[in-house]
Design a protein around this motif. Structure first.
Motif, short mmCIF file in Angstrom:
data_model
loop_
_atom_site.label_atom_id
_atom_site.label_comp_id
_atom_site.label_asym_id
_atom_site.label_seq_id
_atom_site.Cartn_x
_atom_site.Cartn_y
_atom_site.Cartn_z
N VAL A 27 0.70 -1.16 0.01
CA VAL A 27 -0.03 0.10 0.03
C VAL A 27 0.83 1.25 0.02
O VAL A 27 0.77 2.23 -0.87
CB VAL A 27 -0.99 -0.02 1.23
N TRP A 28 1.87 1.30 0.86
CA TRP A 28 2.90 2.47 0.89
C TRP A 28 3.59 2.62 -0.58
O TRP A 28 3.70 3.85 -0.89
CB TRP A 28 3.98 2.17 1.91
N GLU A 29 3.92 1.61 -1.19
CA GLU A 29 4.47 1.83 -2.39
C GLU A 29 3.80 2.22 -3.45
O GLU A 29 4.36 2.94 -4.27
CB GLU A 29 5.13 0.33 -2.76
N VAL A 30 2.33 1.91 -3.52
CA VAL A 30 1.56 2.40 -4.44
C VAL A 30 1.23 3.75 -4.24
O VAL A 30 1.07 4.61 -4.97
CB VAL A 30 0.22 1.54 -4.46
N ARG A 31 0.99 4.33 -2.95
CA ARG A 31 0.91 5.52 -2.77
C ARG A 31 1.86 6.49 -2.77
O ARG A 31 1.91 7.72 -3.18
CB ARG A 31 0.17 5.83 -1.23
N SER A 32 3.14 5.96 -2.47
CA SER A 32 4.42 6.84 -2.34
C SER A 32 5.60 6.09 -3.01
O SER A 32 6.24 5.37 -2.11
CB SER A 32 4.59 7.53 -0.96
N PRO A 33 5.96 6.02 -4.24
CA PRO A 33 6.94 5.26 -4.66
C PRO A 33 8.30 5.80 -4.18
O PRO A 33 8.49 6.96 -3.66
CB PRO A 33 7.02 5.87 -6.29
#
Length: 102
Positions: A27-33
């Motif tokens: 989820v973190w990677e999708v929201r903030s690469p």
């Protein structure tokens, strides 16, 4: 299907934490690469790299602790081996350190 593994409470908590971390990181990677960052590790890493390295370290800490538990009990003159919760806490602290400063 899972009879081959000793599913104790600490083992279930450990694997549940890993699954939750993987979901959270996705989820973190999708929201903030992520971007490459240089910490105390000898190479530039992304969040995913640090998670992978931290999970490997956590697994090794737990394996070493379980393997050395009888020896530690003899060395410290304990009636029974130390609790695996100690290795769980140590491994999670190591994981947090790698994620923050690695």
């Amino acid at each position: 299907m899972f009879e081959w593994m000793a599913w104790t409470t600490p083992v279930a908590v450990f694997f549940t934490c890993i699954v939750l971390m993987l979901i959270g990181m996705t989820v973190w990677e999708v929201r903030s690469p992520t971007t490459l960052r240089k910490g105390f590790l000898p190479m530039a890493t992304t969040r995913g790299d640090r998670l992978f390295i931290g999970l490997l370290l956590a697994a090794y800490i737990n394996l070493v602790f379980v393997g050395a538990a009888e020896w530690m009990a003899e060395l410290m003159a304990l009636d029974e081996p130390p609790s695996v919760w100690i290795s769980f806490v140590l491994s999670m602290l190591t994981l947090v350190l790698v994620m923050r400063k690695g």
